[in-house]
Design an enzyme around this catalytic site. Structure first.
Site, PDB file in Angstrom:
ATOM      1  NE  ARG A 105       4.019  -9.940   1.417  1.00 45.36           N
ATOM      2  CZ  ARG A 105       4.556  -9.341   0.359  1.00 45.36           C
ATOM      3  NH1 ARG A 105       5.819  -9.526   0.065  1.00 45.36           N
ATOM      4  NH2 ARG A 105       3.838  -8.531  -0.389  1.00 45.36           N
ATOM      5  CG  HIS A 153      -3.224 -14.570   5.555  1.00 36.87           C
ATOM      6  ND1 HIS A 153      -2.303 -15.536   5.948  1.00 36.87           N
ATOM      7  CD2 HIS A 153      -3.476 -14.825   4.245  1.00 36.87           C
ATOM      8  CE1 HIS A 153      -2.010 -16.313   4.913  1.00 36.87           C
ATOM      9  NE2 HIS A 153      -2.703 -15.901   3.867  1.00 36.87           N
ATOM     10  NE  ARG A 195      17.952  16.171   2.614  1.00 33.42           N
ATOM     11  CZ  ARG A 195      17.193  15.232   3.186  1.00 33.42           C
ATOM     12  NH1 ARG A 195      17.247  14.002   2.759  1.00 33.42           N
ATOM     13  NH2 ARG A 195      16.388  15.554   4.176  1.00 33.42           N
ATOM     14  N   PRO A 252       0.842  -1.214   0.000  1.00 35.88           N
ATOM     15  CG  PRO A 252      -0.535  -1.459   1.847  1.00 35.88           C
ATOM     16  CD  PRO A 252       0.712  -1.970   1.233  1.00 35.88           C
ATOM     17  CD  GLU A 253       3.963   3.246  -3.556  1.00 35.46           C
ATOM     18  OE1 GLU A 253       4.449   4.364  -3.289  1.00 35.46           O
ATOM     19  OE2 GLU A 253       4.323   2.551  -4.506  1.00 35.46           O
TER      20      GLU A 253
END
Ligand SMILES: [Zn+2]
Length: 300
Positions: free
Chosen positions: A121, A101, A164, A2-3
């Site tokens: 997971r 799950h 950066r 998921p983003e």
């Protein structure tokens, strides 16, 4: 995985279906699901039971739901959740059979739909943490605000990025600089801005950074409007519907397919131990630019 837009879809689902409801019972089916609750499973269950989840907030890919006591006073704590690689928060009718799950279940005093945490997971997890009212729990406070958040500061982001000394894709994935941009949205945003991911950030112009940020915002907003992206079958939103943004991806996962802008076949390269997708014509790599256009001596 998921983003950010997917997690925002889940947040909206929780706000609609869970906020304002009082917890009746809590079951934990796998200790790993609450491993970040350091006082243990029994303590986690006791900290939630009888309390009301008052709202649903998000910072980056973390969700937090402030808790209130039965009399309505803030409990000074919040339920914090992270979906990890494969986690789902589902709002289901109690009669619906358990998922294979299923890791945790929260039922409510109104007897309506229950909240289920399903995670194949188990990289995701739930915890109850200290939090003052609706304020962000201290453990999450270091995570940068993302472009979907109304308080995101575009000027500060642009200045920090150009200071950066790193590669631009690495910077996009740096959660302390900009929140919630994962591998997929980084590649799509870089394609929109016509930038190769290994371009050095300190050499980007202001206009290039502005294009990049616009690309990030557009790709996140479009994905959010379409209900999140489904790249593996594991992601579904809070009510179990899959997102379908994956049909609209320009470069991610599109190796050998034509670039939607110029028709050049999309290439896949390895970057930070993951795959990066780009158009070799719209997004020339700095290495290509150096050998073809710029004398090597100018690069340190
Ligand atoms: Zn192209």
């Amino acid at each position: 995985m998921p983003e950010l837009p997917e997690v925002e879809v889940v947040r909206r689902g929780l706000e609609r279906w869970v906020a304002g409801r009082a917890v009746a019972t809590v079951e934990v089916h796998h200790p790993r699901a609450v491993r970040r609750h350091l006082e243990g499973t029994d303590h986690f269950v006791a900290a939630l039971t009888g309390r009301t989840l008052t709202a649903a907030h998000r910072r980056g890919k973390y969700l937090w739901l402030p808790l209130a006591e039965p009399d309505g006073t803030p409990a000074g704590q919040a339920l914090v959740g992270h979906l990890g690689m494969s986690g789902q928060l589902l709002v289901e009718k109690p009669a619906k059979p358990d998922e294979t799950h299923l890791r945790a279940r929260v039922t409510f005093t109104d007897g309506g739909r229950e909240l289920r945490f399903v995670d194949q997971r188990t990289f995701g997890g739930l915890a109850v943490e200290e939090a003052d009212g609706d304020d962000i729990p201290p453990r999450l406070a270091h995570i940068a605000i993302d472009p979907l958040d109304g308080s995101f500061d575009a000027d500060a982001f642009s200045a920090a990025l150009r200071r950066r000394r790193t590669e631009v894709k690495r910077a996009l994935l740096d959660q302390t600089l900009i929140g919630g941009v994962g591998n997929i949205y980084a590649d799509e945003s870089l394609w929109r801005a016509r930038l190769h991911g290994t371009r050095p950030t300190d050499r980007l112009t202001r206009a290039q950074v502005a294009d990049l940020l616009e690309g990030v915002r557009d790709v996140l907003t479009e994905s959010l409007e379409q209900g999140g992206t489904s790249f593996d079958s594991l992601y579904v939103d809070v009510n179990g519907r899959s997102g379908y943004f994956s049909r609209h991806l320009a470069v991610y996962g599109q190796v050998d397919r034509p670039c939607p802008r110029c028709g050049t076949p999309i290439v896949r390269e390895s970057f930070m131990n993951r795959s990066s997708y780009s158009c070799p014509r719209c997004q020339p790599s700095p290495r290509t630019r150096r050998t073809s256009a710029e004398p090597r001596a100018r690069r340190s």
